[in-house]
Scaffold this active site. Structure first.
Site, PDB file in Angstrom:
ATOM      1  N   TYR A  53     -12.084  -4.008 -22.296  1.00 24.60           N
ATOM      2  CA  TYR A  53     -10.860  -4.434 -22.268  1.00 24.60           C
ATOM      3  C   TYR A  53     -10.463  -5.435 -23.551  1.00 24.60           C
ATOM      4  CZ  TYR A  53     -11.052  -3.785 -17.168  1.00 24.60           C
ATOM      5  OH  TYR A  53     -11.128  -2.956 -15.695  1.00 24.60           O
ATOM      6  N   SER A 211      -6.271  -1.761  -8.600  1.00 22.34           N
ATOM      7  CA  SER A 211      -4.674  -1.181  -8.553  1.00 22.34           C
ATOM      8  C   SER A 211      -4.456  -1.295  -7.137  1.00 22.34           C
ATOM      9  CB  SER A 211      -4.715   0.455  -9.146  1.00 22.34           C
ATOM     10  OG  SER A 211      -3.189   0.590  -9.289  1.00 22.34           O
ATOM     11  N   LEU A 213      -1.913  -2.447  -5.610  1.00 19.19           N
ATOM     12  CA  LEU A 213      -0.360  -2.376  -5.559  1.00 19.19           C
ATOM     13  C   LEU A 213       0.038  -1.036  -6.224  1.00 19.19           C
ATOM     14  CD1 LEU A 213       0.880  -5.895  -6.180  1.00 19.19           C
ATOM     15  CD2 LEU A 213       0.064  -5.024  -4.158  1.00 19.19           C
ATOM     16  N   LEU A 218       3.935  -0.737  -4.510  1.00 19.97           N
ATOM     17  CA  LEU A 218       3.762  -1.381  -3.611  1.00 19.97           C
ATOM     18  C   LEU A 218       4.365  -2.886  -3.515  1.00 19.97           C
ATOM     19  CD1 LEU A 218       0.389   0.306  -2.529  1.00 19.97           C
ATOM     20  CD2 LEU A 218       2.665   0.740  -1.336  1.00 19.97           C
ATOM     21  N   GLY A 219       4.845  -3.320  -4.607  1.00 18.18           N
ATOM     22  CA  GLY A 219       5.223  -4.782  -4.755  1.00 18.18           C
ATOM     23  C   GLY A 219       6.679  -5.128  -4.677  1.00 18.18           C
ATOM     24  N   GLY A 220       7.493  -4.117  -3.991  1.00 19.99           N
ATOM     25  CA  GLY A 220       8.657  -4.245  -3.761  1.00 19.99           C
ATOM     26  C   GLY A 220       9.398  -3.747  -4.872  1.00 19.99           C
TER      27      GLY A 220
END
Length: 323
Positions: A53, A211, A213, A218-220
Site C-alpha cells: 500500500y 470492497s 460497497l 452500493l453506496g447510493g
C-alpha cells in the site's frame, strides 16, 4: 462498539475493520492519523494494511504512516490489532515478492520496521503462491511465530481448496494455520458463498470482506449521480450500466427502510455467517463516521429476503449448479 472473536481464536476484534489503503495515495498523513484516532475513540481496534500500500514508487508508505502514528504513544499500538499482508513485489529483484521462505522473512522484517513495532498481530498472505509448497510457507511462519514477530496467520484472495490445503498441511505440523480469510464479498459479488465461506466455516476462519460497497456502487451511486455528486467512469460505469436495474431497486428499498444504501450494505455483511468484520476504507474522517452508522442498522428476515431477490446469492457447491 461490538466485538467478536477472529475466527476460532480467542482474539477479540471490532465488528468493523479500518482499511488503510487510501492512507498516502489519497489521504495525507495528518488526516490519516486523525482517522485512526477517531477509530480508537469509537472502539475500532482492528486495522488492516499491506506492505504494497502506497503503490508504485511509494510502496510501503501506508505502513510508514501507521508506524508514525504508533510512535506517538498513548497506547495506540497496544490498543490496536494490526493486520498486514505480504505477496506483492516490493522491488525488481527475484525474491522481492511471493511466498518463498526468504521473502516471508525479509518482508516481515521490513513491515516491522515501517510499522515501528516488534510484532504483527495478523500476518496475511495477499494471494496464493502456487509455486511455494505449504511445507516451506508454514515452516517460515512457524519461525516468525517462535521469534515473536507474528501471532496469527491469515490468507487473502484464496479459493476454498487453497484454504483446505493450507489447513491440512498446518494440521500435519501441529500448527494453528490460518485464522482468517480476506475476500471480495458484498451484495453484488457473492461468489465466495460457493466454496470459500463453507471452507472458512469448516476450518474456523473469520471472513474479512473487502470492497463491501463494491467500489461505491452500493453506496447510493444513482442518487449521487442525480445530485451531481458522483461521476462514474471506466469499469465502474460499465458495471453500473449492467446492474442499473438492480441498483435502482436496491436504493428504492433502502429509501423505504429509511437507511443510507452504504449502511444497509455493511449491515447485510455483518449478518452473514462466518463474517468477522467488513473492511471500511475511508478517505476522510466524515466517511469513517458514516461507516459507523451500519452498526445500528438491524435487518429483519423480510428485508434480508428482499435483498436476496435483488441480488441473488450462491448456494454451497455443488448444489448451486448440480443436484
Amino acid at each position: 462498539m461490538e466485538y467478536t472473536h477472529l475466527g476460532r481464536t480467542g482474539l477479540s476484534v471490532s465488528r468493523l475493520c479500518l482499511g488503510t489503503m487510501n492512507f498516502g495515495p489519497l489521504t495525507e498523513e495528518p488526516d490519516a492519523h486523525r482517522i485512526m484516532d477517531a477509530a480508537h475513540e469509537h472502539g475500532v481496534n482492528f486495522f488492516d494494511t499491506a506492505n504494497v500500500y502506497g503503490w508504485g514508487e511509494n510502496k510501503g508508505r501506508t505502513e510508514e504512516i501507521i508506524g508514525n502514528w504508533f510512535a506517538q504513544g498513548g497506547g495506540r499500538r497496544e490498543r490496536t490489532v494490526i493486520a498486514t499482508k505480504l505477496y506483492g513485489d516490493m522491488g525488481e529483484w527475484p525474491n522481492d515478492g511471493k511466498l518463498s521462505a526468504l521473502n516471508i522473512r525479509r518482508a516481515c522484517d521490513a513491515s516491522l520496521k515501517r510499522l515501528q513495532t516488534d510484532h504483527i498481530d495478523l500476518y496475511q498472505m495477499h494471494h496464493i503462491d502456487r509455486s511455494a509448497p505449504w511445507e516451506e510457507i508454514w515452516q517460515a511462519m512457524e519461525v516468525l511465530t517462535a521469534q515473536g514477530k507474528i501471532i496469527y496467520s491469515g490468507s487473502s484472495n484464496f479459493a476454498g481448496w487453497h484454504i483446505a490445503r493450507a489447513q491440512e498441511a498446518a494440521a500435519a505440523r501441529n500448527y494453528l494455520g490460518l485464522v482468517s480469510e480476506q475476500s471480495l464479498y458484498n451484495l453484488m459479488e457473492r461468489s465466495i458463498e460457493l466454496e470459500v465461506v463453507p471452507a472458512a466455516q469448516h476450518y474456523g476462519l473469520g471472513v474479512i470482506p473487502w470492497s463491501p460497497l463494491h467500489g461505491g456502487l452500493l453506496g447510493g451511486v444513482l442518487r449521487k449521480e442525480r445530485e451531481g455528486r458522483r461521476r462514474t467512469e471506466g469499469r465502474a460505469k460499465e458495471t453500473l450500466e449492467k446492474h442499473r436495474d438492480q441498483i435502482e431497486a436496491y436504493e428504492d428499498l433502502c429509501a423505504e427502510l429509511g437507511h443510507e444504501p452504504g449502511d444497509v450494505a455493511l449491515a447485510w455483511l455483518l449478518s452473514r455467517p462466518a463474517v468477522t468484520a467488513p473492511i471500511v476504507g475511508p478517505r476522510t474522517l466524515d466517511q469513517f463516521h458514516a461507516a459507523l452508522r451500519a452498526l445500528d442498522v438491524e435487518l429483519d428476515a423480510k428485508t434480508l429476503d428482499r435483498l436476496d431477490e435483488i441480488f441473488p446469492g450462491r448456494r454451497t457447491a455443488p448444489e448451486d449448479y448440480a443436484w
